[in-house]
Design a protein around this motif. Structure first.
Motif, PDB file in Angstrom:
ATOM      1  N   THR A  54       0.824  -1.207   0.000  1.00 44.90           N
ATOM      2  CA  THR A  54       0.000   0.000   0.000  1.00 44.90           C
ATOM      3  C   THR A  54       0.863   1.264   0.000  1.00 44.90           C
TER       4      THR A  54
ATOM      5  N   ASP B 195       4.246  -1.688   3.233  1.00 37.95           N
ATOM      6  CA  ASP B 195       3.699  -0.364   2.926  1.00 37.95           C
ATOM      7  C   ASP B 195       4.826   0.545   2.472  1.00 37.95           C
TER       8      ASP B 195
ATOM      9  N   ARG C  50      -4.031   3.517  -0.393  1.00 40.42           N
ATOM     10  CA  ARG C  50      -4.807   3.388   0.848  1.00 40.42           C
ATOM     11  C   ARG C  50      -5.111   4.762   1.428  1.00 40.42           C
TER      12      ARG C  50
ATOM     13  N   TYR D 158      -5.552   2.899   6.870  1.00 40.22           N
ATOM     14  CA  TYR D 158      -5.605   1.564   6.251  1.00 40.22           C
ATOM     15  C   TYR D 158      -7.020   0.970   6.257  1.00 40.22           C
TER      16      TYR D 158
ATOM     17  N   MET E 121      -8.766   0.767   0.697  1.00 35.44           N
ATOM     18  CA  MET E 121      -7.668   0.404  -0.184  1.00 35.44           C
ATOM     19  C   MET E 121      -8.199   0.260  -1.601  1.00 35.44           C
TER      20      MET E 121
END
Ligand code: SF4
Length: 404
Positions: A75, A336, A377, A381, A384
């Motif tokens: 993400t 991430d 995202r 979180y 997404m």
């Protein structure tokens, strides 16, 4: 150690027979439980000191645990960094961003100017602004609140991720308000989440070397716990590669676990590599010259293993790393890529060369090159959106079995 760069090609079956038996036992337990709390402090220290084949084993195990806990999606958030001033009296020796008030290249933004930058970012697709800055003497007492009002007044739906625990302590000093009241006031004026920065190493002996005027470990913990209690979630960070030891890493990760078990307020953990080039800390001979490759990889992997089941998002801070290294860290436990950061002054001043901005398209390419699935995202979180271009759908198919 050339094999270190090639560890992503190894699987657990390739490496496990080469590990020392105590370390193998620890990593097998971690992979079975997917819970860092199943390990003792001594076992955590064993991992933190891993070298050679044992280090390769840690990296491979962390990658396997990442796959189980966070899947194959990587993400990122589309955001803009806004550093509202570079004037600061704190004098952290690792900081090359701050300026004294009489230096020639100082700047200071009024709340309306911060809001204008936020508007530009929103129009370019940002969902978040990350707002932090230096601490100048004589700041208007309610300046931080006024920034929130200006930004939310213009953009009610943008996520404001702002003000380090150091700035929160300064806000309390300026206003005379109790900590919880001050944080609640900021929340009510639009503060959504807090950066868990100003943590560096949460050990007062190390902190004293890095900065004599920084908030203490106890103050950092108090700000974070109180913010979480007020419904303001935060990130968590650790700065590595300066004067600290692997034991400090373990202590900090265990502390973050402890806070998370009380509050569930951390959204992610972000290891921040020390960028040494333009800092007093390095030039006075007080620190080493930033992290080694082994340290970069080890801290991401150690965080994945020790924080498993507690903080399951491990972020790569790409501005501190180069392109290849940030991709390698994705294979050492991270899931991430952080923010696109349309403006990034702090690491660049310290000598980082990764640049000020990586476009969402560049992020997508970097993630696909690493064999993973890119997804934009929001800050917390909770939303997404998978990003694949039509020509990459074939890769999506290739990755599908990983979801089975
Ligand atoms: S790290 Fe932050 S508080 Fe420390 S000198 Fe730099 S701007 Fe000031």
């Amino acid at each position: 150690m050339p094999e270190l760069e090639n560890f992503p090609s190894l699987g657990w079956a390739d490496i496990c027979a080469r590990l020392s038996s105590p370390l193998r036992e620890v990593l097998e337990r971690a992979q079975q439980t997917l819970d860092g709390s199943s390990l003792t402090r001594e076992q955590a220290l064993l991992l933190a000191h891993a070298e050679g084949d044992d280090l390769l084993g840690l990296l491979v195990a962390a990658n396997e645990m990442r796959r189980e806990l966070a899947g194959n999606i990587v993400t990122y958030v589309v955001n803009r960094n806004i550093n509202f001033t570079n004037i600061c009296f704190v004098g952290c020796k690792f900081c090359a961003f701050s300026r004294g008030p009489r230096e020639s290249d100082t700047y200071f933004l009024q709340p309306e100017q911060v809001a204008q930058k936020a508007i530009e970012a929103w129009e370019l697709g940002a969902t978040e602004v990350c707002i932090q800055g230096g601490l100048p003497h004589g700041l208007p007492p309610f300046y931080y609140r006024d920034i929130l009002r200006a930004v939310k007044g213009a953009l009610p739906r943008i996520h404001i991720h702002a003000f380090s625990p150091m700035e929160i302590m300064y806000g309390i000093e300026l206003t005379g308000m109790p900590l919880a009241d001050y944080l609640s006031m900021l929340r009510d004026n639009g503060l959504d989440t807090l950066p868990g920065t100003a943590a560096e190493i949460l050990d007062d002996h190390v902190r004293f070397i890095l900065s004599r005027n920084k908030l203490t470990t106890e103050q950092w913990k108090a700000v974070i716990r109180t913010a979480h209690g007020c419904g303001i979630r935060s990130t968590s960070t650790l700065m590595y590669g300066h004067v600290e030891t692997p034991e400090h890493w373990v202590n900090q990760l265990l502390l973050l676990r402890e806070i998370q078990s009380e509050t569930s307020g951390f959204t992610e953990f972000v290891p921040l590599g020390f960028v040494h080039q333009n800092t007093i800390l390095f030039h006075q001979g007080l620190s080493r010259s930033g992290p080694t490759l082994a340290e970069h990889l080890k801290i991401h992997a150690l965080a994945r293993v020790l924080l498993a089941g507690s903080i399951n998002n491990i972020q790569v801070s790409w501005v501190k790393l180069n392109r290849q290294l940030s991709q390698l860290c994705l294979s050492a436990g991270a899931n991430d890529y952080g923010g696109t950061l349309m403006e990034e002054n702090i690491s660049r001043e310290a000598g980082a060369t990764a640049g000020q901005y990586t476009s969402p398209e560049d992020f997508q390419s970097l993630i696909l090159e690493a064999g993973r699935i890119p997804a934009e995202r929001n800050t917390t979180y909770t939303r997404m959106q998978i990003k694949l271009r039509p020509e990459e759908l074939v890769i999506q198919e290739a990755l599908e079995p990983e979801f089975a």
